[in-house]
Write a protein that holds these residues in place. Structure first.
Motif, PDB file in Angstrom:
ATOM      1  N   HIS A   1     -12.070  -0.562  -4.667  1.00 58.15           N
ATOM      2  CA  HIS A   1     -13.198  -0.177  -4.138  1.00 58.15           C
ATOM      3  C   HIS A   1     -12.891   1.241  -3.153  1.00 58.15           C
ATOM      4  CE1 HIS A   1     -17.288  -0.521  -2.514  1.00 58.15           C
ATOM      5  NE2 HIS A   1     -17.015   0.061  -1.496  1.00 58.15           N
ATOM      6  N   ILE A   2     -13.836   2.128  -3.652  1.00 58.32           N
ATOM      7  CA  ILE A   2     -13.411   3.599  -3.012  1.00 58.32           C
ATOM      8  C   ILE A   2     -14.799   3.714  -2.305  1.00 58.32           C
ATOM      9  CG2 ILE A   2     -12.995   5.961  -3.640  1.00 58.32           C
ATOM     10  CD1 ILE A   2     -12.360   4.887  -6.409  1.00 58.32           C
ATOM     11  N   ASN A   3     -14.376   4.221  -1.066  1.00 65.29           N
ATOM     12  CA  ASN A   3     -15.796   4.614   0.003  1.00 65.29           C
ATOM     13  C   ASN A   3     -15.687   6.178   0.148  1.00 65.29           C
ATOM     14  OD1 ASN A   3     -16.382   2.040   0.533  1.00 65.29           O
ATOM     15  ND2 ASN A   3     -14.844   1.924   2.263  1.00 65.29           N
ATOM     16  N   SER A   4     -17.000   6.507   0.325  1.00 67.49           N
ATOM     17  CA  SER A   4     -17.272   8.184   0.592  1.00 67.49           C
ATOM     18  C   SER A   4     -16.598   8.837  -0.552  1.00 67.49           C
ATOM     19  CB  SER A   4     -16.542   8.315   1.919  1.00 67.49           C
ATOM     20  OG  SER A   4     -17.438   7.421   2.710  1.00 67.49           O
ATOM     21  N   LEU A   5     -16.725   8.754  -1.591  1.00 71.27           N
ATOM     22  CA  LEU A   5     -16.105   9.517  -2.773  1.00 71.27           C
ATOM     23  C   LEU A   5     -16.108  11.084  -2.473  1.00 71.27           C
ATOM     24  CD1 LEU A   5     -17.151   7.103  -5.557  1.00 71.27           C
ATOM     25  CD2 LEU A   5     -15.093   8.033  -5.456  1.00 71.27           C
ATOM     26  N   GLU A   6     -14.796  11.685  -2.801  1.00 70.81           N
ATOM     27  CA  GLU A   6     -14.639  13.046  -2.665  1.00 70.81           C
ATOM     28  C   GLU A   6     -14.414  13.608  -3.920  1.00 70.81           C
ATOM     29  OE1 GLU A   6     -11.587  13.584   0.177  1.00 70.81           O
ATOM     30  OE2 GLU A   6     -12.866  12.796   1.850  1.00 70.81           O
ATOM     31  N   LEU A   7     -14.551  15.081  -4.096  1.00 66.63           N
ATOM     32  CA  LEU A   7     -14.340  15.649  -5.492  1.00 66.63           C
ATOM     33  C   LEU A   7     -12.911  15.439  -5.807  1.00 66.63           C
ATOM     34  CD1 LEU A   7     -16.135  19.065  -4.862  1.00 66.63           C
ATOM     35  CD2 LEU A   7     -16.816  17.303  -6.208  1.00 66.63           C
TER      36      LEU A   7
ATOM     37  N   ILE B   1       0.796  -1.113   0.122  1.00 65.61           N
ATOM     38  CA  ILE B   1      -0.159  -0.176  -0.008  1.00 65.61           C
ATOM     39  C   ILE B   1       0.955   1.497   0.004  1.00 65.61           C
ATOM     40  CG2 ILE B   1      -1.588   1.311   1.511  1.00 65.61           C
ATOM     41  CD1 ILE B   1      -2.704  -1.336   2.331  1.00 65.61           C
ATOM     42  N   ASN B   2       0.519   2.084  -0.976  1.00 71.50           N
ATOM     43  CA  ASN B   2       1.212   3.544  -0.983  1.00 71.50           C
ATOM     44  C   ASN B   2       0.637   4.173   0.128  1.00 71.50           C
ATOM     45  OD1 ASN B   2       1.735   6.191  -1.464  1.00 71.50           O
ATOM     46  ND2 ASN B   2       2.386   5.384  -3.362  1.00 71.50           N
ATOM     47  N   GLU B   3       1.613   4.751   1.001  1.00 76.85           N
ATOM     48  CA  GLU B   3       1.216   5.330   2.091  1.00 76.85           C
ATOM     49  C   GLU B   3       0.216   6.676   2.072  1.00 76.85           C
ATOM     50  OE1 GLU B   3       4.496   6.072   4.455  1.00 76.85           O
ATOM     51  OE2 GLU B   3       4.907   3.990   4.997  1.00 76.85           O
ATOM     52  N   THR B   4       0.398   7.171   0.911  1.00 78.75           N
ATOM     53  CA  THR B   4      -0.261   8.523   0.542  1.00 78.75           C
ATOM     54  C   THR B   4      -1.321   8.280  -0.015  1.00 78.75           C
ATOM     55  OG1 THR B   4       0.197   8.656  -1.679  1.00 78.75           O
ATOM     56  CG2 THR B   4       2.011   9.476   0.071  1.00 78.75           C
ATOM     57  N   VAL B   5      -2.031   7.077   0.006  1.00 75.67           N
ATOM     58  CA  VAL B   5      -3.449   6.722  -0.411  1.00 75.67           C
ATOM     59  C   VAL B   5      -4.300   6.683   0.640  1.00 75.67           C
ATOM     60  CG1 VAL B   5      -4.891   5.096  -1.696  1.00 75.67           C
ATOM     61  CG2 VAL B   5      -2.558   5.364  -2.352  1.00 75.67           C
ATOM     62  N   PRO B   6      -5.435   7.354   0.793  1.00 75.56           N
ATOM     63  CA  PRO B   6      -6.296   7.550   1.650  1.00 75.56           C
ATOM     64  C   PRO B   6      -7.036   5.957   1.942  1.00 75.56           C
ATOM     65  CG  PRO B   6      -6.897   9.355   0.382  1.00 75.56           C
ATOM     66  CD  PRO B   6      -5.565   8.355  -0.398  1.00 75.56           C
ATOM     67  N   ASN B   7      -7.343   5.560   3.354  1.00 73.94           N
ATOM     68  CA  ASN B   7      -7.824   4.224   3.755  1.00 73.94           C
ATOM     69  C   ASN B   7      -9.133   4.133   2.892  1.00 73.94           C
ATOM     70  OD1 ASN B   7      -9.390   5.564   5.497  1.00 73.94           O
ATOM     71  ND2 ASN B   7      -8.196   5.019   7.084  1.00 73.94           N
ATOM     72  N   ARG B   8      -9.788   5.376   2.278  1.00 78.26           N
ATOM     73  CA  ARG B   8     -11.003   4.935   1.635  1.00 78.26           C
ATOM     74  C   ARG B   8     -11.086   4.103   0.493  1.00 78.26           C
ATOM     75  NH1 ARG B   8     -12.581   8.671  -0.900  1.00 78.26           N
ATOM     76  NH2 ARG B   8     -10.727  10.228  -0.973  1.00 78.26           N
ATOM     77  N   PHE B   9      -9.744   3.966   0.108  1.00 72.51           N
ATOM     78  CA  PHE B   9      -9.109   3.234  -1.218  1.00 72.51           C
ATOM     79  C   PHE B   9      -8.874   1.864  -0.780  1.00 72.51           C
ATOM     80  CE2 PHE B   9      -9.244   6.256  -4.710  1.00 72.51           C
ATOM     81  CZ  PHE B   9      -9.589   7.549  -3.980  1.00 72.51           C
TER      82      PHE B   9
END
Lengths: 115, 116
Positions: free
Chosen positions: A77-83, A56-64
């Motif tokens: 899979h992406i949770n709680s999508l943001e702009l 896991i790339n550390e800069t990737v939010p855990n929503r991914f």
């Protein structure tokens, strides 16, 4: 004969939704990847997955969260999508264990637009 | 950490002429590969050419060739007899396969326009 395929190719959704992008490769490769290409065309690795080991790339939010049901598939899979998640997402695969192999084969990309 | 730098955001060339795209990289590893990928407006990423770091001979693929200067960490792409279909974004990339995975590190790309 598509080598690396992704579905869907286009995805438009609203903020807060949860969505998935599917990736399949029929090359028999042992490693798969997800890359993100932003609006300035910059490509950056998100994840790599080899023989059930996820990096896991550390800069990737855990929503991914990537999910690999088997060696030929790596879904995103992406949770709680943001702009700011709006981008083109590329799946890729490679055969790392063969000496001399280095290139990664890319899918056609999925353009995600979050409104 | 590996880094890849493409210093030319945009370039243009006349059809049938030759153009060179620049790329420099930085790595402390010995076993790595270098690539040029092409991304036309269709957005598909297409491998143009690859170079193994341990090979001194410059790679060539038809009209595409590289000038690999390992000591200078330079990896430029030369396109000869440019064609309209060469119009695309070109990305230089490096990968190190020291472990079981290898993540491509991309430069920011050069937008090449081939003019008739």
């Amino acid at each position: 004969d598509t080598a690396v395929s992704q579905t869907p190719k286009y995805l438009v959704t609203q903020m807060g939704n949860d969505k998935s992008i599917k990736c399949e490769q029929n090359l028999g490769h042992d490693t798969m990847y997800w890359y993100k290409q932003d609006s300035k065309k910059f490509l950056k690795i998100m994840f790599s997955y080899n023989n059930k080991e996820l990096i896991i790339n550390e800069t990737v939010p855990n929503r991914f969260s990537p999910k690999s049901p088997d060696k030929a598939h790596l879904n995103l899979h992406i949770n709680s999508l943001e702009l700011g998640d709006s981008a083109v997402y590329f799946c890729a695969s490679s055969q790392v264990r063969i000496a001399g192999a280095g290139e990664q084969y890319f899918g056609p990309g999925t353009r995600l637009t979050v409104t | 950490a590996q880094t890849v730098t493409q210093s030319q955001p945009e370039m243009s060339v006349q059809e049938a002429e030759t153009v060179t795209l620049s790329c420099t990289y930085d790595t402390s590893e010995n076993n790595y590969y270098l690539f040029w990928y092409k991304q036309p407006p269709s957005r598909q990423m297409i491998l143009v050419i690859r170079q193994e770091a341990y090979k001194q001979q410059n790679a060539t693929e038809n009209r595409f060739s590289v000038n690999f200067q390992k000591a200078a960490k330079s990896f430029s792409l030369k396109i000869s007899d440019s064609q309209l279909g060469d119009t695309a974004m070109y990305f230089c990339a490096s990968v190190y396969y020291g472990g079981s995975q290898g993540n491509l590190i991309f430069g920011k790309g050069t937008k090449l326009s081939v003019k008739p």
